[in-house]
Write a protein that holds these residues in place. Structure first.
Motif, short mmCIF file in Angstrom:
data_model
loop_
_atom_site.label_atom_id
_atom_site.label_comp_id
_atom_site.label_asym_id
_atom_site.label_seq_id
_atom_site.Cartn_x
_atom_site.Cartn_y
_atom_site.Cartn_z
N LEU A 1 0.83 -1.21 0.00
CA LEU A 1 0.00 0.00 0.00
C LEU A 1 0.86 1.26 0.00
CD1 LEU A 1 -2.59 -1.23 2.63
CD2 LEU A 1 -3.06 -0.83 0.21
N ALA A 2 1.90 1.26 0.83
CA ALA A 2 2.77 2.43 0.91
C ALA A 2 3.44 2.73 -0.42
CB ALA A 2 3.82 2.21 2.00
N THR A 3 3.72 1.68 -1.19
CA THR A 3 4.33 1.87 -2.51
C THR A 3 3.47 2.77 -3.38
OG1 THR A 3 5.53 -0.22 -2.49
CG2 THR A 3 4.97 0.69 -4.65
N VAL A 4 2.16 2.56 -3.35
CA VAL A 4 1.25 3.37 -4.16
C VAL A 4 1.31 4.83 -3.73
CG1 VAL A 4 -1.13 3.70 -4.91
CG2 VAL A 4 -0.27 1.38 -4.47
N PHE A 5 1.28 5.07 -2.43
CA PHE A 5 1.29 6.44 -1.92
C PHE A 5 2.64 7.12 -2.17
CE2 PHE A 5 -2.08 4.45 0.68
CZ PHE A 5 -3.13 5.27 0.28
N ARG A 6 3.72 6.37 -2.07
CA ARG A 6 5.03 6.95 -2.38
C ARG A 6 5.10 7.37 -3.84
NH1 ARG A 6 7.28 2.50 0.74
NH2 ARG A 6 7.82 3.23 2.83
N ARG A 7 4.56 6.54 -4.70
CA ARG A 7 4.56 6.90 -6.12
C ARG A 7 3.72 8.16 -6.37
NH1 ARG A 7 6.27 3.90 -10.19
NH2 ARG A 7 4.64 4.75 -11.54
N TYR A 8 2.61 8.27 -5.67
CA TYR A 8 1.77 9.46 -5.81
C TYR A 8 2.55 10.70 -5.35
CZ TYR A 8 -2.20 12.64 -5.39
OH TYR A 8 -3.05 13.71 -5.53
N ALA A 9 3.25 10.58 -4.23
CA ALA A 9 4.04 11.71 -3.74
C ALA A 9 5.14 12.07 -4.73
CB ALA A 9 4.62 11.38 -2.37
N ARG A 10 5.78 11.06 -5.33
CA ARG A 10 6.84 11.34 -6.31
C ARG A 10 6.29 12.04 -7.54
NH1 ARG A 10 8.73 5.95 -5.34
NH2 ARG A 10 8.18 5.37 -7.48
N ARG A 11 5.04 11.79 -7.86
CA ARG A 11 4.41 12.48 -8.99
C ARG A 11 4.49 13.99 -8.82
NH1 ARG A 11 -2.11 12.59 -10.02
NH2 ARG A 11 -2.06 14.29 -11.55
N PHE A 12 4.49 14.45 -7.58
CA PHE A 12 4.56 15.89 -7.29
C PHE A 12 5.91 16.30 -6.71
CE2 PHE A 12 0.13 14.51 -6.96
CZ PHE A 12 -0.49 15.41 -7.82
N ASP A 13 6.89 15.38 -6.80
CA ASP A 13 8.23 15.64 -6.28
C ASP A 13 8.20 16.00 -4.80
OD1 ASP A 13 9.54 15.23 -8.78
OD2 ASP A 13 8.93 17.24 -9.39
N LYS A 14 7.42 15.24 -4.03
CA LYS A 14 7.31 15.48 -2.59
C LYS A 14 7.78 14.25 -1.82
CE LYS A 14 3.43 18.70 -3.06
NZ LYS A 14 2.08 19.06 -2.59
N PRO A 15 8.42 14.47 -0.68
CA PRO A 15 8.96 13.34 0.10
C PRO A 15 7.97 12.66 1.04
CG PRO A 15 9.64 15.40 1.10
CD PRO A 15 8.91 15.76 -0.16
N ARG A 16 6.90 13.36 1.45
CA ARG A 16 5.98 12.76 2.41
C ARG A 16 4.64 12.43 1.77
NH1 ARG A 16 5.59 14.88 8.44
NH2 ARG A 16 4.77 12.76 8.59
N TRP A 17 4.05 11.37 2.26
CA TRP A 17 2.76 10.95 1.72
C TRP A 17 1.77 10.69 2.86
CZ3 TRP A 17 1.02 6.22 3.41
CH2 TRP A 17 1.99 5.33 3.90
N GLY A 18 0.52 10.64 2.48
CA GLY A 18 -0.52 10.34 3.45
C GLY A 18 -1.77 9.86 2.74
N ASP A 19 -2.84 9.76 3.50
CA ASP A 19 -4.11 9.31 2.93
C ASP A 19 -5.24 9.95 3.74
OD1 ASP A 19 -5.84 7.98 1.24
OD2 ASP A 19 -5.77 6.10 2.35
#
Length: 337
Positions: free
Chosen positions: A100-118
């Motif tokens: 699950l975290a892999t998906v959110f990390r990829r979403y954060a990388r889409r915006f060049d951001k280091p932190r993710w959440g939901d």
């Protein structure tokens, strides 16, 4: 900053309490990415048995395929390539939380951001499960006047319950938040008021950033600037997120609720309302029939949730937590364990 980077940010609260507004405020931060509701996190947890031991790469692939291709999820709202996401899941650590975290990390990388959440309002029912999947997660609970939540919920086409169900929903959100605050403590659980957030966004968001270990950024006070990116167009009930922050709907319960709904809300929710700083109108005592209907609905809902919790406890008896908790992506295994 580096210490907070791997800590997931989970936004929750009663539906119609401002969770989407808060999601956008956080997403406007230059280091944080919070996607629209994904609808696959808790589904994966509660159906994890169907995928078996994720140390088997075929099982992990089946899980990844469900996440990126199932019509029951909102993966398509994330703007990610499904095949590339699936490949990263399969090549990552073989645990439920890691997939699950892999998906959110990829979403954060889409915006060049280091932190993710939901974000999802109903996460207040799954705080324990989310903390198990995402160790170190920081939970942000937003609370709004229960009467406003009820008044808004009953007008939503997607809300399939009546006013009794709406009142029970708010009561559960408040009670679950209170229990989580006691269990998780101030380092992991933060609560804020919707009315204060829209009244003084800079002060409230600055305090929230202190909790998250991040620097406040003024862009957070202009969530409408990112609404076109982080709110799906089909969600017309979130039209206000495309406008500047307003206090117009605060206290709208006075027009939206019928007299009997005000009386019942203040009777069955009164203690929680007062404890959260909301004044009561002094409405008359509700009819016995309304009190009985609320008790019936509330009791049935609570029993259903308790059954689910009991089932989870039984499952955990033979389930090592190491197969559920997310681990850093560099801990991936290269072959079946």
């Amino acid at each position: 900053m580096a210490q907070s980077q791997e800590r997931a940010i989970i936004v929750l609260g009663c539906p119609r309490s401002g969770t989407t507004l808060l999601q956008l405020m956080l997403h406007a931060h230059p280091r944080i990415a919070i996607p629209p509701e994904t609808r696959f996190v808790t589904s994966v947890y509660w159906h994890r048995k169907r995928y078996g031991d994720l140390r088997n790469v075929d099982n992990l692939r089946a899980l990844g395929e469900w996440i990126v291709y199932s019509k029951g999820t909102r993966f398509g709202d994330l703007g990610l390539d499904p095949e590339e996401t699936l490949a990263e899941i399969v090549n990552g650590p073989r645990t439920l939380g890691s997939a699950l975290a892999t998906v959110f990390r990829r979403y954060a990388r889409r915006f060049d951001k280091p932190r993710w959440g939901d974000k999802r309002p109903a996460y207040h029912h799954s705080i324990d499960q989310l903390a198990r999947m995402f160790p170190g997660a920081q939970f942000v609970n937003i609370v709004r006047d229960g009467r406003d939540c009820v008044g808004s919920l009953k007008n939503m086409s997607w809300f399939r319950q009546d006013s009794y169900g709406a009142m029970s929903t708010w009561a559960e959100a408040i009670d679950n938040g209170r229990a989580a605050a006691r269990k998780l403590g101030p380092e992991s659980f933060y609560e804020m008021r919707y009315e204060q957030l829209i009244g003084d966004p800079e002060a409230e968001l600055s305090a929230l950033c202190d909790f998250l270990g991040e620097e406040f950024d003024p862009a957070m006070c202009e969530p409408h600037q990112v609404a076109g990116i982080a709110v799906p167009k089909r969600k017309t009930h979130h039209a206000n997120t495309h406008r500047e922050i307003t206090q117009a709907n605060s206290g709208a319960w006075r027009e939206r609720l019928e007299p009997w709904e005000i009386s019942l809300s203040e009777s069955v929710l009164g203690g929680r309302l007062r404890k959260n700083g909301y004044e009561l109108s002094g409405a008359s005592r509700p009819a016995a029939a309304h009190l009985a209907n609320y008790a019936k609905v509330s009791t049935k809902r609570r029993l259903n949730w308790r059954k689910r919790e009991l089932r989870d406890r039984v499952w955990r008896l033979n389930e090592p937590s190491g197969r559920v908790a997310a681990v850093p992506p560099d801990n991936a295994v290269s072959e079946e364990a």
